[in-house]
Design a protein around this motif. Structure first.
Motif, short mmCIF file in Angstrom:
data_model
loop_
_atom_site.label_atom_id
_atom_site.label_comp_id
_atom_site.label_asym_id
_atom_site.label_seq_id
_atom_site.Cartn_x
_atom_site.Cartn_y
_atom_site.Cartn_z
N LEU A 1 0.82 -1.22 0.03
CA LEU A 1 -0.03 0.18 -0.08
C LEU A 1 0.77 1.33 -0.12
CD1 LEU A 1 -2.65 1.32 0.33
CD2 LEU A 1 -2.28 1.25 2.80
N ARG A 2 0.77 1.86 -1.21
CA ARG A 2 1.53 3.04 -1.20
C ARG A 2 0.75 4.16 -0.96
NH1 ARG A 2 4.26 2.90 -7.17
NH2 ARG A 2 2.07 2.47 -7.63
N ASP A 3 1.66 5.44 -0.31
CA ASP A 3 0.92 6.62 -0.05
C ASP A 3 0.35 7.29 -1.27
OD1 ASP A 3 3.75 8.58 1.06
OD2 ASP A 3 3.65 7.07 -0.62
N GLY A 4 -0.81 7.74 -1.44
CA GLY A 4 -1.40 8.44 -2.47
C GLY A 4 -1.31 7.66 -3.73
N ALA A 5 -1.18 6.40 -3.74
CA ALA A 5 -1.10 5.51 -4.91
C ALA A 5 -1.95 4.25 -4.90
CB ALA A 5 0.15 5.33 -5.47
N GLY A 6 -2.54 4.13 -3.71
CA GLY A 6 -3.08 2.78 -3.45
C GLY A 6 -2.52 1.75 -3.53
N VAL A 7 -2.97 0.49 -3.81
CA VAL A 7 -2.45 -0.88 -3.62
C VAL A 7 -1.93 -1.24 -4.91
CG1 VAL A 7 -2.79 -3.35 -3.00
CG2 VAL A 7 -4.06 -1.58 -1.59
N SER A 8 -0.70 -1.64 -4.88
CA SER A 8 -0.06 -2.55 -6.11
C SER A 8 0.42 -3.89 -5.78
CB SER A 8 1.20 -1.54 -6.57
OG SER A 8 2.24 -1.40 -5.80
N GLU A 9 0.46 -4.61 -6.80
CA GLU A 9 0.89 -6.09 -6.54
C GLU A 9 1.90 -6.32 -7.82
OE1 GLU A 9 -2.07 -8.97 -4.86
OE2 GLU A 9 -3.47 -7.54 -5.91
N LEU A 10 2.71 -7.27 -7.36
CA LEU A 10 3.60 -7.88 -8.46
C LEU A 10 3.63 -9.68 -8.28
CD1 LEU A 10 6.12 -7.80 -10.58
CD2 LEU A 10 7.78 -7.71 -8.51
N TRP A 11 3.81 -10.03 -9.42
CA TRP A 11 3.81 -11.60 -9.42
C TRP A 11 4.82 -11.73 -10.50
CZ3 TRP A 11 -0.82 -9.31 -9.73
CH2 TRP A 11 -1.89 -9.42 -8.76
N VAL A 12 5.83 -12.71 -10.02
CA VAL A 12 6.90 -13.27 -10.93
C VAL A 12 7.01 -14.75 -10.83
CG1 VAL A 12 9.27 -13.03 -11.39
CG2 VAL A 12 7.95 -11.04 -10.39
N THR A 13 7.14 -15.38 -11.95
CA THR A 13 7.46 -16.91 -11.60
C THR A 13 9.00 -17.20 -11.76
OG1 THR A 13 7.41 -17.23 -14.26
CG2 THR A 13 5.41 -17.19 -13.10
N ARG A 14 9.25 -18.25 -11.54
CA ARG A 14 10.74 -18.62 -11.47
C ARG A 14 11.25 -18.82 -12.95
NH1 ARG A 14 11.35 -21.18 -6.37
NH2 ARG A 14 9.22 -21.68 -5.35
N GLN A 15 10.49 -18.84 -14.05
CA GLN A 15 10.99 -18.66 -15.14
C GLN A 15 11.12 -17.26 -15.77
OE1 GLN A 15 8.19 -20.59 -14.26
NE2 GLN A 15 9.57 -22.35 -14.00
N GLY A 16 10.63 -16.10 -14.87
CA GLY A 16 10.99 -14.83 -15.30
C GLY A 16 9.74 -14.04 -15.70
N GLU A 17 8.62 -14.92 -15.69
CA GLU A 17 7.21 -14.12 -16.40
C GLU A 17 6.89 -13.17 -15.13
OE1 GLU A 17 4.88 -16.95 -19.18
OE2 GLU A 17 5.28 -17.72 -17.37
N ALA A 18 6.13 -12.24 -15.53
CA ALA A 18 5.84 -11.04 -14.19
C ALA A 18 4.72 -10.36 -14.86
CB ALA A 18 7.00 -10.20 -14.19
#
Length: 260
Positions: free
Chosen positions: A91-108
């Protein structure tokens, strides 16, 4: 036996009603001094330890801060790294919630305001402004000294002030192996620029321990960690353009992004 000792020391007692009392006072005093001399040894040792801590500049706060980071290192070393996706939610101030997913093969994939976007054209991770691949992170050593040397070599020339920041990024923003996270905590414990601020709570009221270090930009970065789980709870920068992030999740999971 006591009567024989008194007789040897003082001879035949005179018919004095106070003589026996005087002798017993002397014997008792001698025994008391002997007991006190033994009791004083721990006190002297404690006083000497306190003196050495003061004269060497090592205070209780720095000692407790180091022990907290080492406790977090032990917790990190015993954590697991199973799952399909490395997932960070903040949760970033002024920017809301952000998420990141990354696989072991580098897909993101990233998500902001519920919108999922595939990451293309660059590595999903970075260190000091340079792209960092999953393979590079996986190859990092789990020895604290070796990790510190490797990370320092990965930083741009003249960026020594970024070492604490780069090591701290291995704690939660990157899919570091448990041994690497443990090594990062141990390396941070040995950096004099990392200061322990004491117990603190993040913006969500979660209890933790606060540590801070200066950034080359002139600001200061403060991390609140939970040493029992080794998780970073929040990250905040002071100074111009400061930011604040509350870490809602950081770890491996089998729950990927909603790609519908």
């Amino acid at each position: 036996m006591t009567d024989d000792l008194i007789h040897d020391l003082y001879g035949e007692p005179r018919p004095d009603p106070h003589a026996q009392a005087r002798v017993w006072r002397r014997v008792t005093a001698r025994r008391r001094r002997r007991r006190l001399s033994w009791l004083a040894i721990p006190a002297v040792a404690a006083a000497l330890t306190a003196f050495l801590l003061v004269t060497t500049g090592v205070g209780d706060q720095s000692l407790s801060g180091r022990s907290i980071l080492l406790t977090a290192a032990s917790s990190a070393a015993s954590s697991t790294s199973g799952g399909t996706y490395w997932h960070v939610k903040k949760l970033r101030d002024g920017a809301g919630v952000s998420e990141l997913w990354v696989t072991r093969q580098g897909e993101a994939w990233t998500a902001e305001r519920g919108r999922v976007t595939r990451v293309t054209g660059r590595a999903p991770f970075s260190m000091a402004g340079r792209d960092l691949t999953y393979e590079q992170i996986s190859a990092l050593p789990s020895d604290a000294a070796a990790l510190r040397e490797r990370v320092a070599a990965m930083l741009p020339p003249g960026s020594d002030g970024l070492l604490a920041d780069a090591l701290s990024g291995l704690l939660w923003t990157k899919p570091s192996a448990p041994g690497v996270r443990a090594a990062a905590y141990r390396a941070l414990a040995d950096l004099p620029e990392v200061r322990y601020l004491g117990a603190a709570t993040d913006a969500r009221g979660r209890a933790g321990e606060a540590f801070a270090f200066d950034l080359p930009s002139g600001g200061r970065r403060t991390l609140i960690i939970d040493p029992d789980s080794s998780q970073v709870l929040s990250c905040a920068d002071s100074g111009h353009g400061g930011r604040s992030e509350i870490v809602l999740a950081a770890g491996w999971t089998d729950q990927g992004p909603d790609l519908r």
